[in-house]
Structures are given as structure tokens and as C-alpha cells.
Design a protein around this motif. Structure first.
Motif, PDB file in Angstrom:
ATOM      1  N   ASN A  50      10.313  -2.860   5.593  1.00 60.74           N
ATOM      2  CA  ASN A  50       9.832  -4.137   5.069  1.00 60.74           C
ATOM      3  C   ASN A  50       8.394  -4.490   5.425  1.00 60.74           C
ATOM      4  N   ASN A 112      -0.092  -2.481  -0.855  1.00 59.93           N
ATOM      5  CA  ASN A 112       1.162  -3.120  -1.250  1.00 59.93           C
ATOM      6  C   ASN A 112       1.630  -4.152  -0.221  1.00 59.93           C
ATOM      7  N   MET A 114       1.661  -8.236   1.443  1.00 63.83           N
ATOM      8  CA  MET A 114       1.645  -9.645   1.044  1.00 63.83           C
ATOM      9  C   MET A 114       0.718 -10.384   2.020  1.00 63.83           C
ATOM     10  N   LYS A 117       2.033 -13.312   4.168  1.00 65.69           N
ATOM     11  CA  LYS A 117       3.171 -13.064   5.063  1.00 65.69           C
ATOM     12  C   LYS A 117       2.729 -12.208   6.253  1.00 65.69           C
ATOM     13  N   GLU A 132       4.134  -8.199   5.924  1.00 61.68           N
ATOM     14  CA  GLU A 132       5.223  -7.813   5.026  1.00 61.68           C
ATOM     15  C   GLU A 132       4.695  -7.056   3.809  1.00 61.68           C
ATOM     16  N   LYS A 133       5.484  -6.069   3.400  1.00 63.72           N
ATOM     17  CA  LYS A 133       5.148  -5.306   2.194  1.00 63.72           C
ATOM     18  C   LYS A 133       5.731  -6.019   0.974  1.00 63.72           C
ATOM     19  N   GLN A 134       5.093  -5.815  -0.157  1.00 65.16           N
ATOM     20  CA  GLN A 134       5.635  -6.359  -1.402  1.00 65.16           C
ATOM     21  C   GLN A 134       6.904  -5.601  -1.740  1.00 65.16           C
ATOM     22  N   GLU A 136       9.502  -3.427  -3.635  1.00 66.54           N
ATOM     23  CA  GLU A 136       9.279  -2.332  -4.580  1.00 66.54           C
ATOM     24  C   GLU A 136       9.648  -2.770  -5.985  1.00 66.54           C
ATOM     25  N   LYS A 137       8.820  -2.391  -6.920  1.00 68.02           N
ATOM     26  CA  LYS A 137       9.110  -2.700  -8.311  1.00 68.02           C
ATOM     27  C   LYS A 137      10.072  -1.640  -8.834  1.00 68.02           C
TER      28      LYS A 137
END
Length: 145
Positions: A50, A112, A114, A117, A132-134, A136-137
């Protein structure tokens, strides 16, 4: 100091390494960059599912002396001692090395993340930052008409 000379095939060979001697002399005045990094500002950057994590060694700094900024995926860590100029007249120093007034380090984080955050903690001389990472799409399914 006299040079060490060996005789080989009736020729004299000077066994001293002149540049090695100079390197040793200069390194006694200034520590190597890698040694300085080990003292202050060594970084560990790692990720889990995360977040991206950054651990930075900042021994001797107070939490109030540390500033963080995150701009365009570049995390900048700066720390600065507010040195007091007060010195008693009877104090006489033989050696004074505790004047590291400022420190600055920048690290590029993956894109990638945020930016809103970010969490930071400072304990026992170690600054821990978690970004925090975005999410996953996931592939989007498209219906054909």
C-alpha cells in the motif's frame, strides 16, 4: 619516513604508492562521502502493498528542526540546528566537531503516489515517512455494440 626500496634485476624500485599516501593524508582530514552518509542522512527506501516507505537517520536533531516537502514526486528532507552563539569565556575547546548545522537530502519517489496521503514519525534519531500509493487501476471491460 624513508621509502622502501627493493633491488630486482640490478634496478632500484620505489615501492611506495605516492598517490596512496596522499589519499591517506587527505582522508584523515575529511571523511569519505560514504562515511558521512553513514553518520547522518542514510536512507532506506522500500515499498509494501500500500505504501512507499523512507527511513532516514537523523541523530542529534529535534523533531522541530526537521522539515519535509513533497513536490513533483521529489521528497526533500532538511534539518537544521539553531546554534546558539552563547559561549562562556572560561570555556576552552581543544576539538569542536558538533557543529553540523544543516542537512538536506532529496529522493525521487515513484509516480504512483498520493501526495495528500503522507505520514511521518520521528523517534530515536530515525525519521520514518510513509506515502500511500494510488490504487492499481484494473483493466476496464468494454462492450462492443
Amino acid at each position: 619516513m624513508l621509502p622502501v626500496i627493493k633491488r630486482r634485476n640490478d634496478s632500484l624500485i620505489d615501492q611506495r604508492d605516492l598517490f596512496g599516501d596522499l589519499d591517506k593524508m587527505f582522508s584523515s582530514f575529511w571523511p569519505a562521502q560514504s562515511e558521512m552518509t553513514n553518520m547522518i542522512g542514510g536512507l532506506d527506501v522500500y515499498e509494501d502493498k500500500n505504501s512507499i516507505h523512507v527511513d532516514c537517520d537523523l541523530p542529534g536533531f529535534n523533531k522541530e528542526e526537521i522539515e519535509l516537502s513533497l513536490e513533483d514526486d521529489i521528497l526533500r528532507i532538511t534539518a537544521e540546528h539553531k546554534e546558539t552563539k552563547e559561549q562562556k569565556k572560561e570555556d576552552s575547546y581543544y576539538l569542536r566537531e558538533r557543529r553540523c548545522n544543516s542537512f538536506s537530502r532529496s529522493v525521487r519517489l515513484p509516480q504512483n503516489i498520493m501526495h495528500e496521503k503522507v505520514a511521518a514519525e520521528y523517534a530515536n534519531g530515525v525519521l520514518h515517512i510513509a506515502v500511500e500509493k494510488q490504487p492499481e487501476k484494473k483493466p476496464q471491460s468494454i462492450t462492443i455494440k
